[in-house]
Design a protein around this motif. Structure first.
Motif, PDB file in Angstrom:
ATOM      1  N   LEU A  98       0.816  -1.009   0.162  1.00 35.26           N
ATOM      2  CA  LEU A  98      -0.099  -0.088   0.070  1.00 35.26           C
ATOM      3  C   LEU A  98       0.871   1.115   0.107  1.00 35.26           C
ATOM      4  CD1 LEU A  98      -2.756   1.544   0.272  1.00 35.26           C
ATOM      5  CD2 LEU A  98      -2.489   1.279   2.638  1.00 35.26           C
ATOM      6  N   TRP A  99       0.946   1.873  -1.166  1.00 35.62           N
ATOM      7  CA  TRP A  99       1.834   2.977  -1.237  1.00 35.62           C
ATOM      8  C   TRP A  99       0.922   4.404  -0.938  1.00 35.62           C
ATOM      9  CZ3 TRP A  99       7.189   2.862  -2.513  1.00 35.62           C
ATOM     10  CH2 TRP A  99       7.398   1.669  -2.974  1.00 35.62           C
ATOM     11  N   ILE A 100       1.857   5.212  -0.062  1.00 35.64           N
ATOM     12  CA  ILE A 100       1.212   6.645   0.232  1.00 35.64           C
ATOM     13  C   ILE A 100       2.243   7.583   0.269  1.00 35.64           C
ATOM     14  CG2 ILE A 100      -0.051   5.385   2.097  1.00 35.64           C
ATOM     15  CD1 ILE A 100       2.066   6.146   4.145  1.00 35.64           C
ATOM     16  N   TRP A 101       1.754   8.866   0.263  1.00 37.16           N
ATOM     17  CA  TRP A 101       2.560  10.044   0.271  1.00 37.16           C
ATOM     18  C   TRP A 101       2.899  10.386   1.695  1.00 37.16           C
ATOM     19  CZ3 TRP A 101       4.593  10.275  -4.238  1.00 37.16           C
ATOM     20  CH2 TRP A 101       3.750  10.094  -5.307  1.00 37.16           C
ATOM     21  N   SER A 102       4.587  10.497   2.029  1.00 36.37           N
ATOM     22  CA  SER A 102       4.954  10.828   3.203  1.00 36.37           C
ATOM     23  C   SER A 102       4.737  12.092   3.901  1.00 36.37           C
ATOM     24  CB  SER A 102       6.542  10.352   3.314  1.00 36.37           C
ATOM     25  OG  SER A 102       7.270  11.460   2.494  1.00 36.37           O
TER      26      SER A 102
END
Length: 337
Positions: A308-312
């Motif tokens: 699950l890729w997110i913006w930090s």
């Protein structure tokens, strides 16, 4: 007797045009025979950034000579012409240019100048400076051809300038590269130089650019020239947002993120195709200021949920699933890994 002469002429012309449209197999053989080893290692995207050349370095990369005859493309210095009795006009800039160079007997022949395969984008265009002269009007030719997937099409011809009284360099109009999406293609200059002392063809100042690159003035009210005053991190205002491009190579994502946050900014989050194209076009238009090919972004995968890729930039203690997930992706082949 006249009929025989006409027949031979037609055969020769037909043979020349056949050479301009190689099959895929012939294309592979051309590259294997002519393409220098160091160019064969350059990927199409990297080649794109190298397309412009004024030949002042003495090298023609990423172009290469694929001429099959006694006439070849050679970098010539205005101060030391290869044909002293037919020197080139004074260049508008510098002293070097690419010239059709014949042997001591001034034998005529077909010339071919190719690029290695590169990635073309919509709105790309190319322009050149050129000099073409011939004893007989229209005898010598210079054409720009696009090879897209083995199919060749002529983009522009400068052959009409081939006259005995042409003693000047001319600047071409920008020639559009007709692609609707990112496409790996090859550009080819086909030329014919005759065997008369007056015959000559030369190319200079190849400029490859996009016609829709946004304004990139790095001075604005809300965007500093350099992040934290570091000249290795120049900044530009692109369509109302401040983007800073670090030319420093860092191996640690955490340190890079901290550097951005200390300067009041965040690592890049690319949220639309339009933004991706905006940044990419800017990178292409500023090779001297932005001399890197890889950058850290703020993207990371959530350790609580695999892949699950997110913006930090939203890493404020909230659960991963509550943060902004990728709504735009443009992964390289075999990524993410």
């Amino acid at each position: 007797m006249k009929g025989i002469q006409l027949f031979l002429t037609v055969v020769v012309i037909a043979s020349c045009w056949a050479a301009l449209n190689p099959t895929s197999r012939q294309q592979q053989e051309i590259e294997e025979h002519f393409l220098p080893l160091h160019l064969s290692k350059i990927d199409p995207l990297s080649a794109r950034a190298l397309m412009s050349n004024d030949f002042e370095s003495g090298f023609i990369d990423p172009w290469y000579d694929a001429s099959p005859s006694n006439v070849h493309w050679v970098v010539e210095d205005f101060a030391a012409p290869n044909e002293a009795n037919n020197p080139a006009p004074t260049p508008s800039f510098g002293t070097k240019y690419l010239r059709a160079t014949r042997n001591a007997n001034l034998n005529s022949g077909l010339l071919i100048l190719r690029t290695l395969k590169f990635t073309a984008l919509p709105a790309d265009q190319i322009s050149i400076s050129f000099w073409i002269r011939s004893k007989y009007t229209g005898q010598n030719t210079l054409d720009l051809v696009l090879d897209n997937g083995g199919t060749e099409s002529t983009l522009y011809s400068w052959s009409s300038y081939s006259t005995s009284v042409n003693f000047e360099w001319r600047k071409s109009v920008p020639v559009p590269i007709p692609v609707d999406a990112a496409t790996d293609v090859t550009l080819i200059f086909y030329a014919y130089c005759g065997g008369n002392p007056e015959d000559a063809i030369a190319i200079d100042d190849i400029v490859f650019e996009s016609s829709n690159v946004p304004a990139t003035t790095p001075v604005s009210d809300d965007c500093q020239d350099f992040l934290q005053g570091n000249t290795s991190v120049p900044c530009w205002n692109l369509e109302g947002k401040c983007y800073c491009f670090s030319t420093i190579t860092t191996e640690n994502w955490g340190e890079t993120e901290k550097f951005c946050k200390d300067g009041g900014m965040n690592l890049l989050s690319i949220e639309t195709q339009e933004e991706n194209q905006l940044i990419y076009n800017h990178w292409l238009a500023n090779p001297e200021a932005i001399n890197k090919r890889t950058y850290w972004t703020s993207g990371r995968y959530c350790p609580e949920t695999e892949w699950l890729w997110i913006w930090s930039y939203e890493s404020d203690g909230r659960n991963c699933q509550q943060q902004s997930q990728f709504n735009y992706i443009n992964w390289a082949e075999n990524e993410p890994t």
